[in-house]
Design a protein around this motif. Structure first.
Motif, short mmCIF file in Angstrom:
data_model
loop_
_atom_site.label_atom_id
_atom_site.label_comp_id
_atom_site.label_asym_id
_atom_site.label_seq_id
_atom_site.Cartn_x
_atom_site.Cartn_y
_atom_site.Cartn_z
N GLY A 150 0.25 -27.27 26.45
CA GLY A 150 -0.98 -28.03 26.36
C GLY A 150 -0.64 -29.44 25.94
O GLY A 150 0.14 -29.64 25.00
N ILE A 151 -1.18 -30.42 26.61
CA ILE A 151 -0.85 -31.82 26.33
C ILE A 151 -1.53 -32.25 25.03
O ILE A 151 -2.76 -32.22 24.91
N HIS A 152 -0.71 -32.63 24.06
CA HIS A 152 -1.25 -33.02 22.76
C HIS A 152 -2.22 -34.20 22.91
O HIS A 152 -1.91 -35.20 23.55
N LYS A 153 -3.39 -34.04 22.33
CA LYS A 153 -4.48 -35.01 22.38
C LYS A 153 -4.94 -35.29 23.81
O LYS A 153 -5.46 -36.37 24.11
N GLY A 154 -4.76 -34.29 24.66
CA GLY A 154 -5.32 -34.36 26.01
C GLY A 154 -6.51 -33.42 26.11
O GLY A 154 -6.65 -32.46 25.35
N TRP A 155 -7.37 -33.69 27.08
CA TRP A 155 -8.52 -32.82 27.34
C TRP A 155 -8.12 -31.76 28.36
O TRP A 155 -7.65 -32.07 29.46
N LEU A 156 -8.33 -30.51 27.98
CA LEU A 156 -8.02 -29.37 28.83
C LEU A 156 -9.32 -28.73 29.31
O LEU A 156 -10.21 -28.45 28.50
N GLU A 157 -9.41 -28.52 30.61
CA GLU A 157 -10.52 -27.76 31.18
C GLU A 157 -10.00 -26.34 31.47
O GLU A 157 -8.97 -26.17 32.11
N ILE A 188 -0.98 -20.95 24.23
CA ILE A 188 -0.90 -22.37 24.57
C ILE A 188 -0.08 -23.06 23.49
O ILE A 188 -0.42 -23.02 22.30
N ARG A 189 1.02 -23.68 23.91
CA ARG A 189 1.89 -24.41 22.99
C ARG A 189 1.50 -25.88 23.03
O ARG A 189 1.70 -26.57 24.04
N VAL A 190 0.91 -26.34 21.95
CA VAL A 190 0.54 -27.75 21.82
C VAL A 190 1.60 -28.40 20.94
O VAL A 190 1.73 -28.07 19.75
N PHE A 191 2.37 -29.30 21.52
CA PHE A 191 3.54 -29.84 20.83
C PHE A 191 3.45 -31.36 20.74
O PHE A 191 3.11 -32.03 21.71
N ASP A 192 3.75 -31.86 19.56
CA ASP A 192 3.84 -33.30 19.34
C ASP A 192 5.24 -33.59 18.82
O ASP A 192 5.63 -33.08 17.76
N ASP A 193 6.01 -34.39 19.54
CA ASP A 193 7.40 -34.61 19.16
C ASP A 193 7.56 -35.61 18.03
O ASP A 193 8.68 -35.93 17.63
N ASN A 194 6.47 -36.12 17.48
CA ASN A 194 6.55 -37.00 16.32
C ASN A 194 6.95 -36.16 15.10
O ASN A 194 6.26 -35.21 14.75
N PRO A 195 8.06 -36.49 14.44
CA PRO A 195 8.52 -35.66 13.31
C PRO A 195 7.73 -35.84 12.03
O PRO A 195 8.00 -35.17 11.04
N LEU A 213 8.24 -18.47 15.68
CA LEU A 213 9.58 -18.48 15.09
C LEU A 213 10.60 -18.98 16.11
O LEU A 213 11.45 -19.83 15.81
N ALA A 214 10.54 -18.41 17.32
CA ALA A 214 11.49 -18.81 18.35
C ALA A 214 11.33 -20.28 18.72
O ALA A 214 12.31 -20.99 18.96
N ASP A 215 10.11 -20.74 18.75
CA ASP A 215 9.83 -22.14 19.09
C ASP A 215 10.44 -23.08 18.05
O ASP A 215 11.05 -24.09 18.39
N MET A 216 10.27 -22.72 16.79
CA MET A 216 10.73 -23.58 15.71
C MET A 216 12.26 -23.63 15.62
O MET A 216 12.85 -24.69 15.42
N ASP A 230 -5.96 -31.43 19.95
CA ASP A 230 -5.49 -32.31 18.87
C ASP A 230 -4.85 -31.55 17.73
O ASP A 230 -4.60 -32.13 16.67
N ASN A 231 -4.58 -30.27 17.92
CA ASN A 231 -4.08 -29.42 16.83
C ASN A 231 -2.74 -28.80 17.24
O ASN A 231 -2.71 -27.74 17.87
N PRO A 232 -1.61 -29.44 16.91
CA PRO A 232 -0.31 -28.90 17.33
C PRO A 232 -0.09 -27.49 16.78
O PRO A 232 -0.49 -27.16 15.66
N GLY A 233 0.56 -26.66 17.58
CA GLY A 233 0.86 -25.31 17.16
C GLY A 233 1.01 -24.38 18.36
O GLY A 233 1.02 -24.82 19.52
N MET A 234 1.14 -23.11 18.07
CA MET A 234 1.21 -22.05 19.08
C MET A 234 -0.07 -21.24 18.96
O MET A 234 -0.30 -20.57 17.95
N TRP A 235 -0.92 -21.29 20.00
CA TRP A 235 -2.28 -20.79 19.86
C TRP A 235 -2.59 -19.70 20.88
O TRP A 235 -2.33 -19.85 22.07
N ASN A 236 -3.19 -18.63 20.38
CA ASN A 236 -3.51 -17.46 21.18
C ASN A 236 -4.82 -17.66 21.96
O ASN A 236 -5.84 -18.02 21.38
#
Length: 566
Positions: A429-436, A523-530, A395-398, A500-506
């Motif tokens: 988290g970098i959108h469409k990036g690989w996270l180790e 982990i906040r995965v954010f894509d600024d494309n509207p 909610l706060a993020d949005m 590859d899944n934008p959102g706020m993830w536990n």
């Protein structure tokens, strides 16, 4: 800024099917209540039931179906349900954890609406807040293949859901209080029993039929979907005189291996095939704790009953591997690999998506351990104990870009603070990036970690401290993809995740006490494309709480239609 006021607006517009969409709607209406008559171990113990059932009802869906669950909270406390392993594609609004959803208050209801997009497999659901999971409220989820995609084994005669978990005699509210007490925090570490589908162990001296039994026909093969719905203990699972063929785990078809026994860690799910190829009799089904020396009272025991059997089981249940043999367990974990040639939710093979040649965009090194803050026991990640704000992060993020609720990227992803402290841990988290992610277990007991919103590729297990040189030992050819992975005491586990899944993830420990006392982050995965195809807008029945509780808004625009499958 204005917001939607009210606790419940039915979100029916979300589920109107468009012509050509390859899915159906699956409706559930759940009444979640406290029952003191079920008595798994003791009388008058509070058990969380759904429609009077413990465990709760099966959600039986097919790839791309839309699941609608109207949850009525008849308890005296607020409630959330999370869908363990369901990825909620573009839709973390439905994830059902404190960082994404306002709770369903006592006496109220709320409708979850989500699509099992591009998934198959075996999963569970359970209550995620207020320590409720220790009292039940959990149940099975199946996501079946579409008819146009073959499963990589002959169709079994039948399928059985087997939910196995530790259980305590003490009421959940007392347990919840005790783990926050400076003196009695250890009280929760040793459960009193292991239940199978909510039933106590078989006892040949008792006339009670309260144990779990499965009836099979000689010569037929059955699929057992096994889940560890407990809160503390890993277990080893086996069926007397019967081999098991491992075929699936948490949405991935595995290379098929024959097993005498299978380790299942907290929060994990597996599918095994069992052929009724023995004499027509009754046989023990056994689950015993890992990393713990127990007597017979802490064994889960059910019965595999042949339809024409006249012979009951007798004598002790069969022994399994040494519960302290970590090498056995690690070697078995390494043998669970991805079937690269079969399709799953999509017609193209699972191996189309692989990690043999990826470029890492980020690395998180996360130490799970105990801490103490102002004299109070806590669990920590890199010496930070998650503090749950009144306002959900999503909610706060949005609406206010997190302002006043959390500060992004203040959590240390590569280092451990000198002393334990509280924090609202949210990392980018970098959108469409690989996270180790390297999970390091600094505890002297088993742990397991889960990530909402994704499956992760389990690439490595190791002892002691992790260094970059450990990547040379990774399995990057056919690592299994799953959502919950075990981490052995004093050891590390490494995973890759494609964000590859934008959102706020536990991201959390599946051990309930660890999770409840702070071993988690988001982990906040954010894509600024509207483009609305990137992430769904808030649902029409959005609940408000915290800093937005008294806000008012116009009705939001209709939610986007379900995504079409292949």
């Amino acid at each position: 800024m204005a917001f939607l006021k009210g606790l419940f607006v039915f979100a029916i517009s979300f589920v109107v099917l468009l012509h050509g969409v390859n899915c159906i709607d699956i409706y559930h209406e759940w009444i979640v209540s406290i029952d003191t008559t079920i008595n798994p171990l003791t009388s008058h113990q509070s058990v969380i039931t759904i429609n009077g059932m413990f465990p709760g009802p099966l959600i039986n869906a097919t790839t791309n179906d839309i699941v609608i669950v109207n949850v009525f909270n008849n308890m005296d406390e607020s409630l959330l349900i999370t869908w363990n392993g369901i990825q909620q594609r573009l839709n973390s609004w439905q994830d059902g954890v404190s960082g994404t959803n306002c709770a369903i208050e006592a006496g109220k209801n709320w409708t979850y609406v989500f699509q099992v997009k591009d998934q198959i497999g075996t999963f569970t659901y359970f209550p995620s807040i207020n320590f409720h999971k220790v009292a039940g409220g959990y149940g099975p989820i199946r996501v079946n293949n579409r008819n146009v995609i073959a499963i990589p084994f002959p169709k079994p005669e039948a399928e059985f859901d087997l939910l196995i978990g530790d259980w305590f005699r003490t009421d959940y509210k007392s347990l919840r209080s005790s783990i926050q007490d400076k003196q009695s925090n250890q009280f929760f570490d040793i459960p009193d029993a292991i239940l199978m589908n909510g039933k106590r162990r078989y006892n040949e001296l008792s006339s009670s039929k309260r144990h779990k039994s499965f009836t099979v026909t000689k010569g037929m093969t059955y699929r057992f979907r096994i889940s560890n719905v407990g809160t503390v203990m890993s277990f080893n699972f086996r069926i007397q005189n019967h081999k098991m063929v491992l075929v699936e785990t948490e949405g991935s078809y595995t290379n098929q291996i024959s097993l005498d026994s299978l380790d299942v860690h907290v929060g994990q799910s597996y599918s095994v095939l069992v052929t009724a190829d023995q004499n027509e009799a009754d046989y023990y089904i056994v689950a015993t704790p890992k990393m713990f020396k127990s007597d017979a009272t802490l064994e889960g025991i059910g019965i595999l009953h042949y339809a024409n059997s006249l012979t009951t089981v007798s004598g002790p249940a069969p022994d399994g591997p040494d519960p302290f043999d970590i090498a056995f367990s690690v070697n078995q974990a390494k043998s669970v690999t991805w079937n690269m040639t079969t399709g799953a939710a999509r017609p193209n093979p699972q191996g189309t998506f692989n990690v043999s040649n990826v470029t890492l965009a980020q690395t998180f090194i996360l130490h799970g351990s105990k801490g103490e803050i102002n004299g109070w026991p806590r669990y920590v990640v890199n010496n930070v104990s998650y503090f749950t704000p009144d306002t959900p992060l999503k909610l706060a993020d949005m609406f206010v870009n997190g302002s006043g609720v959390y500060q992004l990227d203040q959590f240390p992803t590569h280092s451990v603070y000198d002393s334990a402290s509280y924090g609202v841990s949210v990392v980018s988290g970098i959108h469409k990036g690989w996270l180790e992610i390297v999970f390091k277990n600094d505890l002297d007991v088993m742990d397991s970690w889960h990530l909402d919103g994704f499956g992760f590729y389990v690439v490595g297990f190791g002892n002691g401290d992790w260094t970059p040189a450990a990547r040379e030992t990774y399995n990057i050819f056919d690592p299994v993809v799953r959502s919950t992975v075990q981490v052995y005491p004093g050891r590390w586990t490494a995973v890759y995740v494609f964000l590859d899944n934008p959102g706020m993830w536990n991201l959390r420990s599946q051990h309930l006490k660890n999770w409840y006392l702070g071993q988690q982050l988001f982990i906040r995965v954010f894509d600024d494309n509207p483009n609305p195809a990137k992430e769904r807008k808030p649902p029409q029945n959005l609940l408000l709480c915290g800093m937005f509780e008294s806000s008012i808004s116009p009705v939001p625009s209709p939610a986007p239609a379900p995504q079409e499958g292949w």
